[in-house]
Design an enzyme around this catalytic site. Structure first.
Site, mmCIF file in Angstrom:
data_model
loop_
_atom_site.group_PDB
_atom_site.id
_atom_site.type_symbol
_atom_site.label_atom_id
_atom_site.label_comp_id
_atom_site.label_asym_id
_atom_site.label_seq_id
_atom_site.Cartn_x
_atom_site.Cartn_y
_atom_site.Cartn_z
ATOM 1 N N SER A 145 -21.157 -23.451 29.201
ATOM 2 C CA SER A 145 -20.609 -23.818 27.886
ATOM 3 C C SER A 145 -19.765 -22.635 27.446
ATOM 4 C CB SER A 145 -21.780 -24.004 26.910
ATOM 5 O OG SER A 145 -21.316 -24.020 25.574
ATOM 6 N N TYR A 158 -29.827 -21.724 23.268
ATOM 7 C CA TYR A 158 -28.734 -22.420 23.962
ATOM 8 C C TYR A 158 -27.801 -21.394 24.609
ATOM 9 C CZ TYR A 158 -24.962 -25.759 24.837
ATOM 10 O OH TYR A 158 -24.001 -26.531 25.450
#
Ligand SMILES: NC(=O)c1ccc[n+]([C@@H]2O[C@H](COP(=O)([O-])OP(=O)(O)OC[C@H]3O[C@@H](n4cnc5c(N)ncnc54)[C@H](O)[C@@H]3O)[C@@H](O)[C@H]2O)c1
Length: 263
Positions: A145, A158
């Site tokens: 990401s 995350y």
């Protein structure tokens, strides 16, 4: 030209979002698909959608949680028993968790994000790489990401797990490149999938659209990305056309991660 003609491709988190978009693009390019997801109903719907758009596509489905090592071992065995090999692995399943600063972050959610985003990615590689080693061929695409190359407010687990995915990708590239296995990661920015729609609801529960518009303003392209745009990059990285790209974390974010200050 079909870039994945007769290639056996495993996709995790295939029932929706970036997994489904990549499965559709892979089917369009002639792949044989092994689709994995823990949401049985959505997985069945995804299979039907692919079959209706690309009739004749061979599809194996496995309902499995990628954070369960035994379940991973089983879907890998089933794929090899069915198709005889695994040419490409789109290691995509992941969750965002909740939005909260580090000190306030719910510990159970933190551990769940680690289990799925880090351990899940690792288990898939642990069981698929030996299959690729025997073949002396393989293409791996892990999903990091922009949070795997930058910090993001209120998303400690995350960001930590996505940085881990970037690190695993670089190391796997070194360890297995000699076996004809190329490992890369993609680092998507905000792509409008169900996961991102949910994040906008958390940021502004009364007006998620306003949160989306605000986010798009900070992007050089002034819009969010589309899942099918990611699918095209994934298909390239899973194909033989990708022959000398190894160990890279490739941002697909409209250029946003390069910005310093307003754009
Ligand atoms: N959408 C984005 O903008 C964006 C940006 C950066 C990274 N990503 C990453 O892309 C990947 C896919 O995200 P998305 O936006 O398509 O999400 P999504 O929530 O729309 O879809 C994720 C899919 O994965 C499945 N899944 C989740 N946990 C699972 C598990 N433990 N085992 C099996 N299946 C599981 C879900 O059922 C769902 O079908 C994730 O790793 C995410 O972190 C997405």
């Amino acid at each position: 030209m079909e870039k994945l003609k007769n290639k056996v491709i495993v996709i995790t988190g295939a029932a929706m979002g970036l997994g489904l978009a990549s499965a559709l693009e892979a089917a369009k390019n002639g792949a044989l698909l092994s689709l994995v997801d823990f949401n049985a109903e959505s997985l069945e719907a995804a299979k039907k959608e692919i079959e209706s758009k690309y009739p004749g596509t061979q599809i194996l489905t496995a309902v499995a949680d990628v954070s369960d090592e035994e379940a991973v071992k089983k879907y890998v065995e089933e794929t090899v028993n069915t198709f005889g090999r695994i040419d490409g692995f789109y290691n995509n399943a992941g969750i965002e968790g909740r939005q909260a600063p580090l000190v306030d972050y719910d510990l159970d959610v933190f551990k769940k994000v680690v289990d799925i985003n880090l351990m899940g990615v690792y288990y898939g590689l642990k069981y698929i790489i030996p299959v690729m080693q025997k073949q002396e061929y393989g293409r791996i695409v892990n999903v990091a990401s922009v949070g795997g190359i930058r910090g993001v407010m209120n998303q400690t687990p995350y960001v930590a797990t996505k940085h881990a995915v970037s690190g695993i990708t670089k190391t796997t590239a070194l360890e297995y490149g000699r076996f004809g296995i190329l490992s890369n990661a993609i680092a998507p920015g905000a792509i409008l999938t169900p996961m991102v729609a949910e994040a906008f609801k958390q940021v502004n529960p009364s007006d998620p659209q306003a949160a989306e518009d605000e986010y798009a303003k900070a992007n050089p392209t002034k819009r969010l990305g589309r899942p099918e745009e990611v699918g095209k990059l994934v298909v390239f990285l899973l194909s033989e056309d990708c022959s000398y790209v190894n160990g890279q974390v490739i941002a697909i974010d409209g250029g946003q991660s390069n910005a310093y200050g307003n754009v």
